[in-house]
Design a protein around this motif. Structure first.
Motif, PDB file in Angstrom:
ATOM      1  N   ALA A  39     -32.145 -19.721 -22.910  1.00 54.83           N
ATOM      2  CA  ALA A  39     -32.034 -19.164 -24.255  1.00 54.83           C
ATOM      3  C   ALA A  39     -31.019 -18.027 -24.298  1.00 54.83           C
ATOM      4  N   PHE A  40     -30.456 -17.848 -25.489  1.00 50.17           N
ATOM      5  CA  PHE A  40     -29.588 -16.704 -25.737  1.00 50.17           C
ATOM      6  C   PHE A  40     -30.081 -16.008 -27.004  1.00 50.17           C
ATOM      7  N   ASN A  41     -29.434 -14.907 -27.371  1.00 53.20           N
ATOM      8  CA  ASN A  41     -29.882 -14.124 -28.526  1.00 53.20           C
ATOM      9  C   ASN A  41     -30.060 -15.021 -29.743  1.00 53.20           C
ATOM     10  N   GLY A  42     -31.183 -14.848 -30.391  1.00 50.71           N
ATOM     11  CA  GLY A  42     -31.510 -15.658 -31.548  1.00 50.71           C
ATOM     12  C   GLY A  42     -32.630 -16.648 -31.272  1.00 50.71           C
ATOM     13  N   PHE A  59     -33.962 -30.606 -39.028  1.00 43.05           N
ATOM     14  CA  PHE A  59     -34.299 -29.294 -38.486  1.00 43.05           C
ATOM     15  C   PHE A  59     -34.821 -28.443 -39.638  1.00 43.05           C
ATOM     16  N   PRO A  60     -36.102 -28.059 -39.610  1.00 44.41           N
ATOM     17  CA  PRO A  60     -36.657 -27.324 -40.743  1.00 44.41           C
ATOM     18  C   PRO A  60     -36.299 -25.840 -40.782  1.00 44.41           C
ATOM     19  N   LYS A  61     -35.794 -25.299 -39.658  1.00 42.59           N
ATOM     20  CA  LYS A  61     -35.476 -23.870 -39.596  1.00 42.59           C
ATOM     21  C   LYS A  61     -34.269 -23.653 -38.686  1.00 42.59           C
ATOM     22  N   LEU A  62     -33.574 -22.549 -38.927  1.00 39.28           N
ATOM     23  CA  LEU A  62     -32.495 -22.082 -38.049  1.00 39.28           C
ATOM     24  C   LEU A  62     -32.752 -20.606 -37.768  1.00 39.28           C
ATOM     25  N   SER A  63     -32.292 -20.138 -36.604  1.00 41.22           N
ATOM     26  CA  SER A  63     -32.484 -18.731 -36.266  1.00 41.22           C
ATOM     27  C   SER A  63     -31.147 -18.069 -35.950  1.00 41.22           C
ATOM     28  N   ARG A  64     -31.189 -16.756 -35.917  1.00 39.58           N
ATOM     29  CA  ARG A  64     -29.971 -15.978 -35.712  1.00 39.58           C
ATOM     30  C   ARG A  64     -30.394 -14.575 -35.301  1.00 39.58           C
ATOM     31  N   SER A  65     -29.694 -13.987 -34.343  1.00 40.90           N
ATOM     32  CA  SER A  65     -29.912 -12.592 -33.979  1.00 40.90           C
ATOM     33  C   SER A  65     -28.697 -11.800 -34.434  1.00 40.90           C
ATOM     34  N   VAL A  66     -28.936 -10.613 -34.966  1.00 41.33           N
ATOM     35  CA  VAL A  66     -27.825  -9.778 -35.441  1.00 41.33           C
ATOM     36  C   VAL A  66     -28.199  -8.305 -35.259  1.00 41.33           C
ATOM     37  N   VAL A  67     -27.247  -7.528 -34.737  1.00 39.10           N
ATOM     38  CA  VAL A  67     -27.499  -6.089 -34.636  1.00 39.10           C
ATOM     39  C   VAL A  67     -27.413  -5.491 -36.037  1.00 39.10           C
ATOM     40  N   LYS A  68     -28.133  -4.415 -36.231  1.00 33.81           N
ATOM     41  CA  LYS A  68     -28.294  -3.856 -37.575  1.00 33.81           C
ATOM     42  C   LYS A  68     -27.001  -3.345 -38.191  1.00 33.81           C
ATOM     43  N   TYR A 116     -37.355 -12.093 -39.134  1.00 35.40           N
ATOM     44  CA  TYR A 116     -38.511 -12.683 -38.463  1.00 35.40           C
ATOM     45  C   TYR A 116     -39.146 -11.636 -37.547  1.00 35.40           C
ATOM     46  N   GLU A 117     -38.281 -10.866 -36.884  1.00 30.97           N
ATOM     47  CA  GLU A 117     -38.736  -9.846 -35.947  1.00 30.97           C
ATOM     48  C   GLU A 117     -37.677  -8.754 -35.889  1.00 30.97           C
ATOM     49  N   GLU A 118     -38.124  -7.508 -35.753  1.00 35.47           N
ATOM     50  CA  GLU A 118     -37.196  -6.386 -35.716  1.00 35.47           C
ATOM     51  C   GLU A 118     -37.361  -5.602 -34.421  1.00 35.47           C
ATOM     52  N   SER A 119     -36.228  -5.205 -33.826  1.00 30.22           N
ATOM     53  CA  SER A 119     -36.258  -4.295 -32.684  1.00 30.22           C
ATOM     54  C   SER A 119     -35.534  -3.021 -33.108  1.00 30.22           C
ATOM     55  N   ASP A 120     -35.350  -2.100 -32.181  1.00 33.31           N
ATOM     56  CA  ASP A 120     -34.698  -0.836 -32.528  1.00 33.31           C
ATOM     57  C   ASP A 120     -33.314  -1.032 -33.131  1.00 33.31           C
ATOM     58  N   ASP A 121     -32.531  -1.954 -32.569  1.00 35.73           N
ATOM     59  CA  ASP A 121     -31.136  -2.080 -33.002  1.00 35.73           C
ATOM     60  C   ASP A 121     -30.765  -3.440 -33.585  1.00 35.73           C
ATOM     61  N   MET A 124     -33.559 -13.271 -37.061  1.00 30.76           N
ATOM     62  CA  MET A 124     -33.658 -13.781 -38.422  1.00 30.76           C
ATOM     63  C   MET A 124     -33.955 -15.278 -38.427  1.00 30.76           C
ATOM     64  N   LEU A 125     -34.527 -15.727 -39.516  1.00 34.32           N
ATOM     65  CA  LEU A 125     -34.938 -17.122 -39.654  1.00 34.32           C
ATOM     66  C   LEU A 125     -34.533 -17.621 -41.036  1.00 34.32           C
TER      67      LEU A 125
END
Length: 191
Positions: free
Chosen positions: A107-110, A149-158, A174-179, A183-184
């Protein structure tokens, strides 16, 4: 400016091949991708990953040697579910986006789940802000729906300027971290 899209997929259920959206310039299997198109996908992945520091970032050749980077693009077009779209302004490639499924161990970010593809997108800087990112994402959404595919995801810095794009095309946190945000995006499939 007329933007067209060339879409690549490694597999598409035969009952859906005739449902290809009419606005796609080309809809092809990854096995037919030309080397300059594969190189462009690599370049756009590089821009997506190293968007922040344009001065101190590694060269693309160095990036390809980094395990986390090569994991993102390794064998792109060979895994089930790989879908890519390249945006063209006439003959000039101006942006690209793709989705990939991955297993937890690669896996990678997202990453959220093995059944949810991760989105990677980048637009050449001189073409940003012209709606190409929105059009690329909408193209991916159409083809993702064709693949059920019912969903797609993505990671993004704020502080990533593309965060507005992701929210605009329907991604939610979908989930939040410090920075960063994981996203979904829900997809309306053809089921």
């Amino acid at each position: 400016m007329t933007i067209t899209f060339k879409v690549f997929t490694c597999n598409l259920p035969s009952d859906k091949k005739n449902n290809c959206p009419k606005d796609f310039e080309a809809f092809e299997l990854f096995e037919n991708i030309e080397s300059h198109e594969q190189t462009f996908l690599n370049e756009m992945t590089y821009e997506a990953v190293f968007w922040r520091d344009k001065i101190n970032r590694p060269s693309i050749e160095e990036a390809l040697q980094l395990p986390f980077f090569s994991n993102i693009i390794d064998s792109l077009g060979e895994r089930f579910g790989d879908i890519a779209a390249i945006a063209y302004d006439d003959e000039k490639k101006v942006g690209a986006a793709y989705i990939r499924l991955c297993e937890e161990q690669n896996a990678f970010n997202g990453f959220i789940h093995e059944d949810i593809p991760i989105v990677v997108i980048a637009i050449k800087s001189d073409y940003q802000g012209r709606g190409i990112g929105i059009s690329l994402m909408e193209t991916l959404f159409k083809v993702a729906a064709m693949h059920d595919f019912p969903k797609l995801s993505r990671s993004v810095v704020k502080d990533n300027y593309a965060l507005k794009l992701y929210r605009r095309v329907g991604f939610s946190v979908y989930e939040e971290s410090d920075d960063s945000f994981l996203m979904l995006r829900e997809i309306n499939t053809f089921r």
